[in-house]
Enzyme design. Structure first.
Site, mmCIF file in Angstrom:
data_model
loop_
_atom_site.group_PDB
_atom_site.id
_atom_site.type_symbol
_atom_site.label_atom_id
_atom_site.label_comp_id
_atom_site.label_asym_id
_atom_site.label_seq_id
_atom_site.Cartn_x
_atom_site.Cartn_y
_atom_site.Cartn_z
ATOM 1 N N ILE A 185 -3.634 1.589 6.804
ATOM 2 C CA ILE A 185 -3.151 2.012 8.264
ATOM 3 C C ILE A 185 -5.434 1.888 8.363
ATOM 4 O O ILE A 185 -6.298 1.568 9.127
ATOM 5 C CB ILE A 185 -2.764 2.815 8.785
ATOM 6 C CG1 ILE A 185 -1.387 2.411 9.193
ATOM 7 C CG2 ILE A 185 -3.403 3.225 10.782
ATOM 8 C CD1 ILE A 185 -0.217 4.051 8.784
ATOM 9 N N GLY B 59 -2.218 2.324 1.729
ATOM 10 C CA GLY B 59 -1.995 1.065 0.631
ATOM 11 C C GLY B 59 -1.391 1.779 -0.454
ATOM 12 O O GLY B 59 -0.484 0.847 -0.918
ATOM 13 N N TYR C 176 3.706 -1.619 5.623
ATOM 14 C CA TYR C 176 2.171 -0.956 5.299
ATOM 15 C C TYR C 176 2.242 0.905 4.957
ATOM 16 O O TYR C 176 3.528 1.333 4.962
ATOM 17 C CB TYR C 176 1.332 -0.640 6.644
ATOM 18 C CG TYR C 176 2.283 -0.340 8.154
ATOM 19 C CD1 TYR C 176 3.378 -0.666 8.433
ATOM 20 C CD2 TYR C 176 2.106 0.957 8.059
ATOM 21 C CE1 TYR C 176 3.670 -0.428 9.805
ATOM 22 C CE2 TYR C 176 2.787 1.223 9.431
ATOM 23 C CZ TYR C 176 3.931 0.847 9.955
ATOM 24 O OH TYR C 176 4.213 0.557 11.104
ATOM 25 N N CYS C 177 1.743 1.113 4.127
ATOM 26 C CA CYS C 177 1.279 2.708 4.706
ATOM 27 C C CYS C 177 0.603 3.497 5.105
ATOM 28 O O CYS C 177 -0.537 2.713 5.617
ATOM 29 C CB CYS C 177 1.731 2.685 3.048
ATOM 30 S SG CYS C 177 0.685 2.905 1.896
ATOM 31 N N THR C 178 -0.218 3.964 4.708
ATOM 32 C CA THR C 178 -1.854 5.091 4.508
ATOM 33 C C THR C 178 -2.779 4.377 4.506
ATOM 34 O O THR C 178 -3.305 4.694 5.252
ATOM 35 C CB THR C 178 -1.801 6.584 4.955
ATOM 36 O OG1 THR C 178 -0.204 7.030 5.145
ATOM 37 C CG2 THR C 178 -2.866 7.692 5.859
#
Ligand SMILES: [Zn+2]
Ligand SMILES: [Zn+2]
Length: 343
Positions: A227, A202, A198-200
């Site tokens: 997220i 996508g 995952y990241c901020t």
């Protein structure tokens, strides 16, 4: 046609205050083949400037990556305009959870080589062969699976203030660095483990997932919309929230609170704190975590040295800076030996 900002950040701030109207902080990205990024750049600038859209946008041959502040009353016009651009029709918009009318004070649309600084050479692997996108509900199930390895694809200063329970959070300065570390760590498990990332918002996982598949990982998953979208789904569908702390964001707000947990410490006194600031000494501008007491005691500076410089008349400060390499970027790496409690 005017293709640049005519207002300074200060003037803009004043206008926003006077208008007293709500703005939405929005981000989106799309990988696409763009023949002439410069034409797209100018097209977006003219249209968005008219709608009083502000923000930081990167346009490249490989696509677009945009962080924006849009007047709420212009949202429909803005959305209709996006839909009028073929490759942006129905693009997923990440809308910030905490709104801040001053998240951006200028409109900057820049033509870049890449839409994410990742140092990956596109030609070596197929970027469209991505991981499986999962929504919040499936993600929650996946990360409880004992065969899952959950990886945070962001940088150290981002995961420091917030991350998913049980996530591996590589201590890296760029997204490029974490790719190799994780690959080496999981070299034995390319086939039996589920690699979930995952990241901020996508965008980093779009390429990272394709990269890992290219490297032989069989089960690669990525959190759809990152997220930001996870949090929206958790709220909308009453799901259990498994994200602890704050989501670091790349605008004036610097972070939005997702859970009440405070998982990091003030870098100066060590007490629990998750507020990022930039050192007030303009020549330093270090990004670090500072509590209110330390901010007061240190005049918002990262060190006594910076405090002394910051106390000088502005002209003196300018003289000191002259000829020196100054990194005035808001997201300077956030590492310095002066920070006693940096993990
Ligand atoms: Zn402190
Ligand atoms: Zn400093």
């Amino acid at each position: 046609m005017q293709l640049y900002n005519t207002l300074s950040a200060k003037e803009r701030e004043k206008l926003i205050e006077e208008a007293g109207k709500d703005r939405l902080t929005i981000s989106f990205y799309q990988y696409a083949h763009i023949g002439n990024p410069k034409i797209l750049r100018n097209h977006l600038f003219i249209a968005w400037n008219e709608m009083e859209v502000l923000g930081r946008i990167y346009v490249a041959h490989e696509g677009i990556n945009a962080q924006l502040s849009v007047p709420a009353e212009n949202f429909e016009i803005f959305k209709a305009h996006l839909d009028s651009i073929t490759f942006l029709e129905n693009v997923r918009l990440n809308i910030a959870i905490e709104q801040d009318n001053k998240s951006f004070l200028k409109l900057k649309v820049k033509v870049r080589e890449k839409i994410v600084a990742d140092g990956l050479n596109d030609n070596t692997f197929d970027v469209t062969n991505k991981g499986i996108h999962v929504g919040a509900e499936q993600f929650n199930e996946l990360i409880e699976d004992p065969d899952t390895v959950l990886v945070d694809m962001r940088n150290h200063y981002e995961s420091e203030i917030g991350h998913f329970k049980n996530a591996i959070t590589p201590d890296v300065d760029t997204f490029r660095d974490s790719l190799d570390i994780i690959e080496a760590d999981l070299a034995e498990h390319k086939e039996d483990k589920k690699l979930v990332m995952y990241c901020t918002g996508g965008i980093r996982c779009e390429k990272a997932s394709a990269y890992y598949k290219h490297k032989g990982f069989k089960n690669v998953y990525q959190l759809e919309g990152g997220i930001i979208e996870y949090t929206r789904q958790v709220k909308a569908n009453n799901l259990e929230n498994k994200f602890l702390g704050k989501n670091f964001v790349f605008d004036h707000r610097r972070g939005e609170r997702i859970s009440d947990d405070i998982i990091s410490n003030c870098h100066q006194c060590g007490k629990p704190c998750d507020t990022h600031v930039n050192c007030a000494n303009e020549a330093c501008h270090l990004l670090f975590i500072q509590c209110e007491e330390c901010a007061k005691a240190m005049d918002n500076c990262c060190s006594t040295e910076c405090q002394e410089i910051h106390a000088l008349p502005y002209e003196e400060q300018k003289k000191l800076r002259k000829g020196k390499e100054v990194s005035n970027k808001i997201f300077k790496k956030g590492r310095s030996p002066v920070l006693k409690y940096k993990n």
